[in-house]
Scaffold this motif. Structure first.
Motif, PDB file in Angstrom:
ATOM      1  N   VAL A   1      10.424   3.530   3.870  1.00 36.89           N
ATOM      2  CA  VAL A   1       9.394   2.999   2.689  1.00 36.89           C
ATOM      3  C   VAL A   1       8.616   1.668   3.038  1.00 36.89           C
ATOM      4  O   VAL A   1       9.590   0.947   3.522  1.00 36.89           O
ATOM      5  CB  VAL A   1       9.873   2.752   1.350  1.00 36.89           C
ATOM      6  CG1 VAL A   1       8.945   2.402   0.399  1.00 36.89           C
ATOM      7  CG2 VAL A   1      11.103   4.244   0.979  1.00 36.89           C
ATOM      8  N   GLU A   2       7.501   1.660   3.270  1.00 37.39           N
ATOM      9  CA  GLU A   2       6.841   0.368   3.279  1.00 37.39           C
ATOM     10  C   GLU A   2       5.769   0.170   2.386  1.00 37.39           C
ATOM     11  O   GLU A   2       5.305   1.125   1.503  1.00 37.39           O
ATOM     12  CB  GLU A   2       5.893   0.632   4.753  1.00 37.39           C
ATOM     13  CG  GLU A   2       6.735   0.907   6.021  1.00 37.39           C
ATOM     14  CD  GLU A   2       5.699   1.074   7.309  1.00 37.39           C
ATOM     15  OE1 GLU A   2       4.486   1.252   7.218  1.00 37.39           O
ATOM     16  OE2 GLU A   2       6.294   1.496   8.317  1.00 37.39           O
ATOM     17  N   PRO A   3       5.548  -1.031   2.221  1.00 39.30           N
ATOM     18  CA  PRO A   3       4.331  -1.504   1.316  1.00 39.30           C
ATOM     19  C   PRO A   3       3.087  -0.975   1.563  1.00 39.30           C
ATOM     20  O   PRO A   3       2.857  -0.713   2.879  1.00 39.30           O
ATOM     21  CB  PRO A   3       4.539  -2.845   1.194  1.00 39.30           C
ATOM     22  CG  PRO A   3       5.419  -3.493   2.472  1.00 39.30           C
ATOM     23  CD  PRO A   3       6.235  -2.103   2.953  1.00 39.30           C
TER      24      PRO A   3
ATOM     25  N   SER B   1       1.407   8.910   1.224  1.00 36.50           N
ATOM     26  CA  SER B   1       0.897   7.573   0.286  1.00 36.50           C
ATOM     27  C   SER B   1       1.614   8.312  -1.161  1.00 36.50           C
ATOM     28  O   SER B   1       0.968   9.231  -1.393  1.00 36.50           O
ATOM     29  CB  SER B   1      -0.404   7.280   0.297  1.00 36.50           C
ATOM     30  OG  SER B   1      -0.947   6.542  -0.746  1.00 36.50           O
TER      31      SER B   1
ATOM     32  N   THR C   1       5.930   3.396  -7.319  1.00 37.10           N
ATOM     33  CA  THR C   1       6.321   2.103  -7.301  1.00 37.10           C
ATOM     34  C   THR C   1       7.159   1.666  -8.566  1.00 37.10           C
ATOM     35  O   THR C   1       7.760   0.752  -8.804  1.00 37.10           O
ATOM     36  CB  THR C   1       5.221   1.148  -7.324  1.00 37.10           C
ATOM     37  OG1 THR C   1       4.225   1.490  -8.241  1.00 37.10           O
ATOM     38  CG2 THR C   1       4.506   1.310  -5.965  1.00 37.10           C
TER      39      THR C   1
ATOM     40  N   SER D   1      12.310   1.003  -6.554  1.00 31.87           N
ATOM     41  CA  SER D   1      12.161  -0.169  -5.377  1.00 31.87           C
ATOM     42  C   SER D   1      12.216   0.718  -4.354  1.00 31.87           C
ATOM     43  O   SER D   1      12.735   2.145  -4.083  1.00 31.87           O
ATOM     44  CB  SER D   1      13.447  -0.858  -5.572  1.00 31.87           C
ATOM     45  OG  SER D   1      14.910  -0.415  -5.349  1.00 31.87           O
ATOM     46  N   ALA D   2      11.989   0.222  -3.019  1.00 31.15           N
ATOM     47  CA  ALA D   2      11.988   0.740  -1.749  1.00 31.15           C
ATOM     48  C   ALA D   2      13.533   1.178  -1.397  1.00 31.15           C
ATOM     49  O   ALA D   2      13.746   2.331  -0.884  1.00 31.15           O
ATOM     50  CB  ALA D   2      11.692  -0.066  -0.729  1.00 31.15           C
TER      51      ALA D   2
ATOM     52  N   TYR E   1       3.435   3.178  -2.109  1.00 32.68           N
ATOM     53  CA  TYR E   1       4.136   3.074  -1.018  1.00 32.68           C
ATOM     54  C   TYR E   1       3.538   3.959   0.174  1.00 32.68           C
ATOM     55  O   TYR E   1       3.021   4.983  -0.091  1.00 32.68           O
ATOM     56  CB  TYR E   1       5.771   3.206  -0.943  1.00 32.68           C
ATOM     57  CG  TYR E   1       6.224   2.386  -2.043  1.00 32.68           C
ATOM     58  CD1 TYR E   1       6.528   1.222  -1.629  1.00 32.68           C
ATOM     59  CD2 TYR E   1       6.960   2.819  -2.862  1.00 32.68           C
ATOM     60  CE1 TYR E   1       7.141   0.081  -2.551  1.00 32.68           C
ATOM     61  CE2 TYR E   1       7.818   2.024  -3.953  1.00 32.68           C
ATOM     62  CZ  TYR E   1       8.011   0.721  -3.774  1.00 32.68           C
ATOM     63  OH  TYR E   1       8.615  -0.103  -4.441  1.00 32.68           O
ATOM     64  N   LYS E   2       3.776   3.544   1.308  1.00 31.23           N
ATOM     65  CA  LYS E   2       3.721   4.531   2.462  1.00 31.23           C
ATOM     66  C   LYS E   2       5.229   5.020   2.772  1.00 31.23           C
ATOM     67  O   LYS E   2       6.150   4.120   2.861  1.00 31.23           O
ATOM     68  CB  LYS E   2       3.387   3.594   3.756  1.00 31.23           C
ATOM     69  CG  LYS E   2       1.930   3.462   3.834  1.00 31.23           C
ATOM     70  CD  LYS E   2       1.493   2.717   5.066  1.00 31.23           C
ATOM     71  CE  LYS E   2       0.157   2.182   5.091  1.00 31.23           C
ATOM     72  NZ  LYS E   2      -0.153   1.194   6.411  1.00 31.23           N
ATOM     73  N   VAL E   3       5.528   6.294   2.712  1.00 29.58           N
ATOM     74  CA  VAL E   3       6.871   6.946   2.692  1.00 29.58           C
ATOM     75  C   VAL E   3       6.954   7.822   3.782  1.00 29.58           C
ATOM     76  O   VAL E   3       5.985   8.743   4.024  1.00 29.58           O
ATOM     77  CB  VAL E   3       7.063   7.617   1.304  1.00 29.58           C
ATOM     78  CG1 VAL E   3       8.163   8.293   1.199  1.00 29.58           C
ATOM     79  CG2 VAL E   3       6.683   6.551   0.176  1.00 29.58           C
TER      80      VAL E   3
END
Length: 117
Positions: A29-31, A55, A59, A62-63, A40-42
């Motif tokens: 998981v990235e912001p 995408s 949110t 949490s990641a 997020y980018k998942v």
């Protein structure tokens, strides 16, 4: 507050059968600060189908909460360019009363890449 939309027109089973819906596990998981809406980018591990990116407006989690979570995804939509990012799959969810996206997940262990029918 109800977030339900009006029912869509009746569809034939063949319409549903065209969708390739699979179970995968979130592995990264990235912001995604460039997204118009918080997202997020998942990365999702889909077993034999490999790792695919999405995408996702998830949110409310949490990641750290998302890592290792099993999710359901549509894997045969054409990729979409979202703020310069190629979203390859659609992670499925539904909105709760607060308008937050809640992930649709299997209740029991399912193999990565297993088809939903």
């Amino acid at each position: 507050m109800s977030t339900s939309a009006a029912p869509k027109p009746e569809a034939a089973y063949e319409d549903f059968a065209k969708l390739d819906i699979r179970v995968g596990r979130i592995v990264e998981v990235e912001p995604f600060p460039r997204a118009r809406n918080p997202a997020y980018k998942v990365a999702v591990d889909l077993g034999d189908l490999g790792i695919r990116w999405s995408s996702a407006q998830i949110t409310r989690y949490s990641a750290d909460e998302l890592l290792g979570t099993d999710v359901t995804c549509i894997v045969n939509f054409a990729p979409r360019n979202i703020a310069g990012f190629q979203s390859e799959i659609l992670i499925l969810g539904a909105r709760n009363a607060l308008g937050q996206v809640i992930l649709l997940t299997p209740r029991s262990e399912v193999g990565r890449g297993e088809a939903v029918f």
